[in-house]
Design an enzyme around this catalytic site. Sequence first.
Site, PDB file in Angstrom:
ATOM      1  N   ASP A 142       1.603  42.395 -32.408  1.00  0.00           N
ATOM      2  CA  ASP A 142       2.626  42.438 -33.441  1.00  0.00           C
ATOM      3  C   ASP A 142       1.395  42.026 -34.848  1.00  0.00           C
ATOM      4  OD1 ASP A 142       4.246  41.749 -35.800  1.00  0.00           O
ATOM      5  OD2 ASP A 142       4.768  40.155 -34.468  1.00  0.00           O
TER       6      ASP A 142
ATOM      7  N   TYR B  83       1.573  27.918 -34.109  1.00  0.00           N
ATOM      8  CA  TYR B  83       2.757  28.559 -33.581  1.00  0.00           C
ATOM      9  C   TYR B  83       2.076  29.740 -34.475  1.00  0.00           C
ATOM     10  CZ  TYR B  83       6.434  31.314 -32.791  1.00  0.00           C
ATOM     11  OH  TYR B  83       7.226  32.281 -32.311  1.00  0.00           O
TER      12      TYR B  83
ATOM     13  N   LYS C 118       4.952  34.533 -30.963  1.00  0.00           N
ATOM     14  CA  LYS C 118       5.254  34.137 -29.815  1.00  0.00           C
ATOM     15  C   LYS C 118       4.804  35.373 -28.764  1.00  0.00           C
ATOM     16  CE  LYS C 118       7.480  31.670 -27.497  1.00  0.00           C
ATOM     17  NZ  LYS C 118       6.936  30.429 -27.172  1.00  0.00           N
TER      18      LYS C 118
HETATM   19  P1  13P Z   1       7.214  37.076 -32.644  1.00  0.00           P
HETATM   20  O1  13P Z   1       6.452  36.841 -32.092  1.00  0.00           O
HETATM   21  O2  13P Z   1       7.956  38.618 -31.999  1.00  0.00           O
HETATM   22  O3  13P Z   1       6.352  37.599 -34.036  1.00  0.00           O
HETATM   23  O4  13P Z   1       8.004  36.622 -32.523  1.00  0.00           O
HETATM   24  C1  13P Z   1       7.939  35.633 -33.435  1.00  0.00           C
HETATM   25  C2  13P Z   1       9.529  34.558 -33.622  1.00  0.00           C
HETATM   26  O5  13P Z   1       8.743  33.174 -33.925  1.00  0.00           O
HETATM   27  C3  13P Z   1      10.708  35.122 -33.374  1.00  0.00           C
HETATM   28  O6  13P Z   1      11.476  34.183 -34.332  1.00  0.00           O
HETATM   29 MG    MG Z   2       6.512  39.010 -35.175  1.00  0.00          MG
HETATM   30 MG    MG Z   3       7.159  40.273 -31.573  1.00  0.00          MG
END
Ligand code: 13P
Ligand code: MG
Ligand code: MG
Length: 373
Positions: A11, A235, A238
């Site tokens: 991403d 964090y 994801k």
């Molecule tokens: P991504 O890793 O797809 O960017 O998602 C992160 C997230 O916190 C979604 O709310």
């Molecule tokens: Mg994302």
């Molecule tokens: Mg993502």
Amino acid sequence: MKVTLSVIKADVGSIGGHTKPSDRMMDAVRSEVSNAVSGGLLIDAYVSHTGDDIAMVMSHTHGENNSEVHQFCWDAFIKATGVAKEYGLYGAGQDLLVDAPSGNVRGAGPAVAEIEWDHTLESPRPAESFLVLAADKCGPGAYNLPIFLGFADPMYCGGLMLPQMIKGFTFTVIDMENTEADSVIELNAPEDVYHLAALLRDNERFGIDSIHSRTHEEKAVAISAQRLHSIAGTYTGKDDPIALVRNQGIFPAPEELTSPFAKVHYVGGDARGSHVMPLMPVPINTAVTGIYCLPIVSCVGFSMAADGSFSDSVVDFFDNPTWDVIRNRAQEKGIEMRSQGWSGAAMLPYTELEYGGFRDTVGGLLDRFSFRD
Ligand code: 13P
Ligand code: MG
Ligand code: MG
């Protein structure tokens, strides 16, 4: 000849929030990839996105963990990051967690799944076909249950009763808590399935890393099981794992592999990577715009010619009306879970949330606790 299939995704920015990369970002990656094919680094390549993650599927002859291929991917993601920054997109460069990778992007943020094999198109693989699964808004063990069922449970994979699969498969499971080095265990299905279940039930800590045939010396599956928060220490986004799954013949057929996804099982991820929601199968190049996100997974099938190039077109397994009823079920399960908001099972346990801002909120309150007389 030996052929390597590498799937690398990241991403590096998206439009209107964490939904999908822009067309210009996709064009930037596609143009890098076509240069790499005409320059001879890659035999063939296919670029797509699942939610906000861009995936490059590449065939080449350089082996797994090849520094040139990995560096090429990193540079392509840097180019797309530049586009994302120029247009003010959300999360530009989000998954590029280090300044420069040391010849290998594994552990640097992007998700990596690779398999090398002897590509003779003779027995036991007279034809080479494979699936690429990509998940967005998902924790690292999102494939644990469906891939286990596809390779170890005859209720889902009737092919396990056939001579070419009856000896079962060896699962390599990785402990994602250990970031110093890859900490793995090999367990055999069918005799170790209870042990496998005991590990794979924990989608946040243990993940299927790879699967090998016990009848033939062939690797069937590679999965990018890693936890971004363990790498970054906080964090950042994801884990959104990808999986490379060879199919047919000595391996399960596509329907045996995709039918477990009809469960739309609950996974960690979703909004702020902190919730528990069902995994919805979607067509490739779908944006994340569902109610409260909803974790998604795509599945694209390829065939490979003798020279390692891909079929002239690909098949999009979840882009079929048969999956509409499954998508409705996912949405119903999602609405049901969302009805309890932040309570209990609807959100991930604190051990997962402690890598994000929730830690600060709860930590501040913990400081204010005191013993009552
Ligand atoms: P991504 O890793 O797809 O960017 O998602 C992160 C997230 O916190 C979604 O709310
Ligand atoms: Mg994302
Ligand atoms: Mg993502």
